[in-house]
Design an enzyme around this catalytic site. Structure first.
Site, PDB file in Angstrom:
ATOM      1  N   CYS A   1       4.741   7.178   2.968  1.00  0.00           N
ATOM      2  CA  CYS A   1       3.729   6.494   3.777  1.00  0.00           C
ATOM      3  C   CYS A   1       4.388   5.628   4.846  1.00  0.00           C
ATOM      4  O   CYS A   1       5.115   4.683   4.533  1.00  0.00           O
ATOM      5  CB  CYS A   1       2.848   5.632   2.870  1.00  0.00           C
ATOM      6  SG  CYS A   1       1.648   4.632   3.763  1.00  0.00           S
TER       7      CYS A   1
ATOM      8  N   CYS B   1       3.609   1.964   4.438  1.00  0.00           N
ATOM      9  CA  CYS B   1       4.396   1.327   3.371  1.00  0.00           C
ATOM     10  C   CYS B   1       5.809   1.053   3.860  1.00  0.00           C
ATOM     11  O   CYS B   1       6.402   0.018   3.517  1.00  0.00           O
ATOM     12  CB  CYS B   1       4.423   2.212   2.126  1.00  0.00           C
ATOM     13  SG  CYS B   1       2.873   2.221   1.190  1.00  0.00           S
TER      14      CYS B   1
ATOM     15  N   HIS C   1      -0.222  -0.329  -1.431  1.00  0.00           N
ATOM     16  CA  HIS C   1      -0.728   0.956  -0.952  1.00  0.00           C
ATOM     17  C   HIS C   1      -2.095   1.264  -1.549  1.00  0.00           C
ATOM     18  O   HIS C   1      -2.287   1.197  -2.760  1.00  0.00           O
ATOM     19  CB  HIS C   1       0.241   2.094  -1.297  1.00  0.00           C
ATOM     20  CG  HIS C   1      -0.198   3.411  -0.752  1.00  0.00           C
ATOM     21  ND1 HIS C   1       0.061   3.796   0.546  1.00  0.00           N
ATOM     22  CD2 HIS C   1      -0.902   4.422  -1.313  1.00  0.00           C
ATOM     23  CE1 HIS C   1      -0.456   4.987   0.749  1.00  0.00           C
ATOM     24  NE2 HIS C   1      -1.046   5.389  -0.360  1.00  0.00           N
TER      25      HIS C   1
ATOM     26  N   ASN D   1     -11.517   3.869   9.484  1.00  0.00           N
ATOM     27  CA  ASN D   1     -11.887   5.260   9.220  1.00  0.00           C
ATOM     28  C   ASN D   1     -11.435   5.622   7.802  1.00  0.00           C
ATOM     29  O   ASN D   1     -10.272   5.424   7.464  1.00  0.00           O
ATOM     30  CB  ASN D   1     -11.175   6.210  10.188  1.00  0.00           C
ATOM     31  CG  ASN D   1     -11.404   5.844  11.634  1.00  0.00           C
ATOM     32  OD1 ASN D   1     -12.507   5.504  12.034  1.00  0.00           O
ATOM     33  ND2 ASN D   1     -10.352   5.901  12.424  1.00  0.00           N
TER      34      ASN D   1
ATOM     35  N   GLY E   1     -11.862  10.544  11.010  1.00  0.00           N
ATOM     36  CA  GLY E   1     -10.806  10.260  11.964  1.00  0.00           C
ATOM     37  C   GLY E   1      -9.583   9.586  11.379  1.00  0.00           C
ATOM     38  O   GLY E   1      -8.674   9.209  12.115  1.00  0.00           O
TER      39      GLY E   1
ATOM     40  N   HIS F   1      -3.139   5.318   4.491  1.00  0.00           N
ATOM     41  CA  HIS F   1      -2.926   3.988   3.906  1.00  0.00           C
ATOM     42  C   HIS F   1      -4.031   3.167   4.562  1.00  0.00           C
ATOM     43  O   HIS F   1      -4.126   3.139   5.792  1.00  0.00           O
ATOM     44  CB  HIS F   1      -1.541   3.466   4.310  1.00  0.00           C
ATOM     45  CG  HIS F   1      -1.196   2.104   3.769  1.00  0.00           C
ATOM     46  ND1 HIS F   1      -0.079   1.903   2.991  1.00  0.00           N
ATOM     47  CD2 HIS F   1      -1.774   0.893   3.925  1.00  0.00           C
ATOM     48  CE1 HIS F   1       0.016   0.615   2.686  1.00  0.00           C
ATOM     49  NE2 HIS F   1      -1.007  -0.017   3.243  1.00  0.00           N
TER      50      HIS F   1
ATOM     51  N   HIS G   1      -6.281   0.939   6.569  1.00  0.00           N
ATOM     52  CA  HIS G   1      -5.973   0.061   7.698  1.00  0.00           C
ATOM     53  C   HIS G   1      -7.220  -0.184   8.527  1.00  0.00           C
ATOM     54  O   HIS G   1      -8.118   0.644   8.589  1.00  0.00           O
ATOM     55  CB  HIS G   1      -4.846   0.622   8.571  1.00  0.00           C
ATOM     56  CG  HIS G   1      -5.095   1.976   9.142  1.00  0.00           C
ATOM     57  ND1 HIS G   1      -5.056   3.134   8.380  1.00  0.00           N
ATOM     58  CD2 HIS G   1      -5.375   2.374  10.407  1.00  0.00           C
ATOM     59  CE1 HIS G   1      -5.294   4.174   9.153  1.00  0.00           C
ATOM     60  NE2 HIS G   1      -5.505   3.746  10.388  1.00  0.00           N
TER      61      HIS G   1
ATOM     62  N   HIS H   1      -8.492  -1.406  12.412  1.00  0.00           N
ATOM     63  CA  HIS H   1      -8.108  -1.544  13.810  1.00  0.00           C
ATOM     64  C   HIS H   1      -8.803  -2.771  14.379  1.00  0.00           C
ATOM     65  O   HIS H   1     -10.019  -2.927  14.215  1.00  0.00           O
ATOM     66  CB  HIS H   1      -8.582  -0.329  14.624  1.00  0.00           C
ATOM     67  CG  HIS H   1      -7.972   0.965  14.204  1.00  0.00           C
ATOM     68  ND1 HIS H   1      -6.957   1.551  14.912  1.00  0.00           N
ATOM     69  CD2 HIS H   1      -8.237   1.785  13.162  1.00  0.00           C
ATOM     70  CE1 HIS H   1      -6.620   2.683  14.326  1.00  0.00           C
ATOM     71  NE2 HIS H   1      -7.386   2.855  13.254  1.00  0.00           N
TER      72      HIS H   1
END
Length: 145
Positions: free
Chosen positions: A13, A16, A55, A95, A101, A106, A108, A110
């Site tokens: 990842c 990570c 993770h 997403n 998308g 992992h 996240h 935006h």
């Protein structure tokens, strides 16, 4: 035929690797629970990604507590971007799943600064739903509580 995306091992990842300091990043903020760094493919100047240190693949896998830590960090990042870049607005977006998308598996968020006239299109223009459609969906969702 299954279209499931294979599970990403933490050792494979990229986020990570960034969290662990083994891959380069442009860190904006960090604490014991989350790391925020500039997106290397920014939608706008200051576009920042916020990830948990632990993770978790996506919204369905992240714990409520860890998600809260990411949300708190996203709030701090938005305030920092507001104070330093003076955007007209901000989008906070996530997403889950390839169909939505997601391309790095992992969790996240935006944080994207926005300016009038930036021509960035993250929103959709959907038709107004009919009450019967909303009632049917609510009935299905309520049955699963």
């Amino acid at each position: 035929m299954s279209t499931a995306v294979p599970r990403v091992r933490e050792s494979d990842c990229v986020f990570c690797e960034i969290v662990g300091g083994r891959a380069p990043s442009y860190r904006v903020l960090e604490d014991v629970h989350a790391v925020a760094f500039l997106n290397i493919r920014p939608a706008a100047p200051g576009h920042t990604l916020v990830v948990p240190r632990v993770h978790a693949r996506d919204m369905w896998e992240i714990s409520e507590v860890s998600h809260g830590h990411v949300a708190a960090m996203a709030h701090r990042v938005a305030a920092l971007l507001n104070a330093t870049l003076a955007p007209d607005g901000v989008n906070v977006k996530h997403n889950t799943g390839e169909a939505a998308g997601q391309d790095v598996f992992h969790f996240h968020a935006h944080v994207v600064p926005r300016w009038h006239g930036d021509n960035l299109r993250l929103a959709w223009n959907s038709p107004l739903a009919q009450p019967a459609e909303l009632e049917e969906v609510l009935e299905r969702v309520s049955a699963g509580r």
